[in-house]
Design a protein around this motif. Structure first.
Motif, short mmCIF file in Angstrom:
data_model
loop_
_atom_site.label_atom_id
_atom_site.label_comp_id
_atom_site.label_asym_id
_atom_site.label_seq_id
_atom_site.Cartn_x
_atom_site.Cartn_y
_atom_site.Cartn_z
N PRO A 132 0.83 -1.22 0.00
CA PRO A 132 0.00 0.00 0.00
C PRO A 132 0.85 1.26 0.00
O PRO A 132 1.97 1.27 0.52
N PRO A 133 0.33 2.34 -0.55
CA PRO A 133 1.05 3.62 -0.50
C PRO A 133 1.00 4.21 0.89
O PRO A 133 0.29 3.73 1.78
N LEU A 134 1.76 5.26 1.05
CA LEU A 134 1.86 5.93 2.34
C LEU A 134 1.25 7.32 2.25
O LEU A 134 1.43 8.02 1.25
N VAL A 135 0.57 7.70 3.32
CA VAL A 135 0.02 9.05 3.44
C VAL A 135 0.95 9.84 4.34
O VAL A 135 1.16 9.47 5.51
N LEU A 136 1.50 10.92 3.83
CA LEU A 136 2.41 11.77 4.58
C LEU A 136 1.64 13.01 5.01
O LEU A 136 1.17 13.79 4.17
N PRO A 165 6.85 18.07 2.31
CA PRO A 165 7.79 17.68 1.26
C PRO A 165 7.40 18.20 -0.11
O PRO A 165 6.22 18.24 -0.47
N ASP A 166 8.38 18.62 -0.86
CA ASP A 166 8.21 18.90 -2.27
C ASP A 166 8.38 17.56 -2.98
O ASP A 166 9.35 16.85 -2.74
N PRO A 167 7.45 17.14 -3.86
CA PRO A 167 7.46 15.75 -4.33
C PRO A 167 8.74 15.32 -5.03
O PRO A 167 9.28 14.25 -4.74
N ALA A 168 9.25 16.14 -5.96
CA ALA A 168 10.45 15.72 -6.71
C ALA A 168 11.68 15.57 -5.80
O ALA A 168 12.36 14.55 -5.84
N PRO A 169 12.01 16.58 -4.96
CA PRO A 169 13.13 16.38 -4.04
C PRO A 169 12.93 15.24 -3.06
O PRO A 169 13.88 14.57 -2.68
N LEU A 170 11.68 14.99 -2.66
CA LEU A 170 11.41 13.87 -1.75
C LEU A 170 11.80 12.55 -2.40
O LEU A 170 12.46 11.70 -1.79
N LEU A 171 11.39 12.35 -3.65
CA LEU A 171 11.71 11.10 -4.34
C LEU A 171 13.21 10.96 -4.58
O LEU A 171 13.78 9.87 -4.44
N ALA A 172 13.86 12.07 -4.92
CA ALA A 172 15.31 12.03 -5.12
C ALA A 172 16.02 11.65 -3.81
O ALA A 172 16.97 10.85 -3.82
N ARG A 208 12.69 5.83 8.34
CA ARG A 208 13.56 6.81 7.66
C ARG A 208 12.72 7.97 7.13
O ARG A 208 13.14 9.13 7.19
N LEU A 209 11.56 7.65 6.58
CA LEU A 209 10.72 8.71 6.04
C LEU A 209 10.17 9.60 7.15
O LEU A 209 10.10 10.83 7.00
N THR A 210 9.80 9.01 8.27
CA THR A 210 9.30 9.80 9.40
C THR A 210 10.38 10.76 9.91
O THR A 210 10.11 11.94 10.20
N ALA A 211 11.61 10.27 10.01
CA ALA A 211 12.71 11.13 10.46
C ALA A 211 12.96 12.25 9.46
O ALA A 211 13.25 13.39 9.84
N HIS A 212 12.84 11.94 8.17
CA HIS A 212 13.05 12.97 7.15
C HIS A 212 11.97 14.05 7.24
O HIS A 212 12.27 15.24 7.12
N LEU A 213 10.72 13.64 7.46
CA LEU A 213 9.65 14.63 7.58
C LEU A 213 9.83 15.49 8.82
O LEU A 213 9.52 16.69 8.81
N ALA A 214 10.32 14.89 9.91
CA ALA A 214 10.55 15.67 11.13
C ALA A 214 11.61 16.74 10.90
O ALA A 214 11.56 17.82 11.51
N ALA A 215 12.57 16.46 10.01
CA ALA A 215 13.62 17.43 9.70
C ALA A 215 13.16 18.45 8.67
O ALA A 215 13.86 19.45 8.45
N ASP A 239 -1.19 17.27 2.43
CA ASP A 239 -0.87 15.85 2.46
C ASP A 239 -0.15 15.43 1.17
O ASP A 239 -0.33 16.05 0.12
N THR A 240 0.60 14.36 1.29
CA THR A 240 1.27 13.76 0.14
C THR A 240 1.00 12.27 0.15
O THR A 240 1.08 11.62 1.20
N LEU A 241 0.66 11.73 -1.01
CA LEU A 241 0.47 10.29 -1.17
C LEU A 241 1.69 9.74 -1.90
O LEU A 241 2.00 10.17 -3.01
#
Length: 381
Positions: free
Chosen positions: A251-255, A331-338, A319-326, A294-296
């Motif tokens: 399943p995808p993640l809801v941020l 998140p901007d979608p393109a930099p998030l995926l990179a 890892r994603l939770t820690a990144h969002l906390a920072a 929100d981001t899916l």
């Protein structure tokens, strides 16, 4: 003009480190040989100079090979006066150096041809992938979108991971999937799945009917009875209500802010296997209400199956939770995926054996954004 590949040595089968090692070894051997000439007579080995052009030819273009051969020949003849009666040996050494240089130039030419052929093949493969796996529009409905693809093989451009986004009368629909196998067979399977999605996404009001149509298309168009693909379909209505349907796919993640949660899903068999596995009861999963900000995030298992040296898999949620906390601003979608690809690659010291595809749909936090795009604002929660 020299290309970037030639500049860093890639055109000769090595990189900058390889060039430095080759040149350093040749220089060291040359200095040792010259130094031995001033040692006792028993240590005089001027013929060792033949190794200099041989080493240079391993990592450098023809001009450097010729220059090293001229240096080696000149050095060998410079020591002839110290070796009475060794003119014949000097002539023989000169012939060997000339043969080594000629052979080195020939091998460099063959390596350049092979490198050019590889670049040509990679360019064709990349064009084929772009034709099949088109990047999503930067904006679909109220969402900013971004997609990223990472091939497991170093020079791979085509694989079996896939994604797509469509703006339909039923809302924004997105697909991500991963087909069985690799290479051209996987590409053919992915092309069928993508084609059926783009064709049928506008026609079916229910995701289950869309999945059935895609399953039928896959089984009709492929001769391989073992061909199948996992897929995840998601539909986001104009008010932000999101429904998910998993055909054997994670399943995808809801941020949302600094929290990461999985989207509830309705499970089904992978596409192509409905004739072998029974379909579950039509029991839609609970819907999730997305909000501006929100981001899916949709992903294939190539991301989560990246392994560390101890065999542990990439811990996506922590890892994603820690990144969002920072990055609390969202998140901007393109930099998030990179960042995800970089982080997983850095984590995967134990290897990454599968391609990885990512797709993100980010709803900008400005509540006026969807109305500007012709969508009604989200209903109050």
């Amino acid at each position: 003009m020299r290309s970037d590949r030639e500049a860093d040595g890639a055109g000769y089968g090595v990189g900058r480190v390889g060039r430095a090692v080759s040149l350093g070894t040749a220089a060291l051997m040359y200095c040792v040989m010259v130094g031995l000439q001033f040692a006792p007579a028993g240590w005089q080995t001027p013929s060792v100079v033949v190794a200099v052009p041989a080493l240079v030819s391993m990592a450098f273009p023809p001009a450097m090979i010729v220059a090293s051969a001229v240096l080696a020949i000149g050095t060998r003849w410079a020591f002839v006066p110290d070796e009475p009666g060794r003119v014949g040996a000097a002539i023989g050494t000169t012939g060997v150096i000339a043969i080594i240089a000629a052979l080195g130039i020939y091998l460099v030419h063959r390596r350049e041809q092979a490198a050019a052929h590889l670049v040509e093949i990679s360019s064709v493969a990349e064009a084929a992938q772009r034709a099949i796996l088109r990047p999503p529009p930067p904006v679909v409905g109220p969402f900013r979108t971004a997609a990223a693809y990472r091939a497991a093989a170093q020079y791979a451009r085509v694989g079996g991971d896939l994604y797509a986004v469509a703006d339909t009368a039923y809302g924004v629909r997105a697909l991500i999937g991963d087909v069985r196998g690799k290479g051209l067979d996987a590409v053919a399977t992915a092309a069928v799945i993508l084609g059926s999605f783009h064709e049928a996404a506008q026609d079916h009001a229910r995701l289950a009917d869309l999945a059935d149509r895609m399953d039928t298309s896959l089984r009709r168009h492929l001769n391989d009875s073992e061909a199948f693909g996992t897929a995840f379909l998601v539909e986001i209505a104009a008010d932000g209500t999101a429904h998910g349907l998993s055909c054997g796919h994670p399943p995808p993640l809801v941020l949302r802010g600094t929290t990461v949660t999985e989207l509830p899903v309705s499970p089904r068999p992978p596409l192509g296997l409905s004739s072998l596995l029974p379909l579950p009861a039509d029991d839609p999963a609970p819907a999730v209400r997305l909000c501006p900000g929100d981001t899916l995030l949709l992903y294939t298992d190539g991301l989560t199956e990246a392994r560390a040296a101890d065999g542990s898999f990439y811990p996506l949620l922590p890892r994603l939770t820690a990144h969002l906390a920072a990055h609390p601003d969202g998140p901007d979608p393109a930099p998030l995926l990179a960042w995800l690809h970089r982080d997983a690659r850095a984590f995967a010291t134990g290897g990454a054996d599968d391609d990885a595809a990512l797709l993100a749909l980010a709803w900008p936090p400005d509540p006026a954004h969807p109305r500007k795009l012709g969508y009604p604002g989200p209903a109050p929660l």
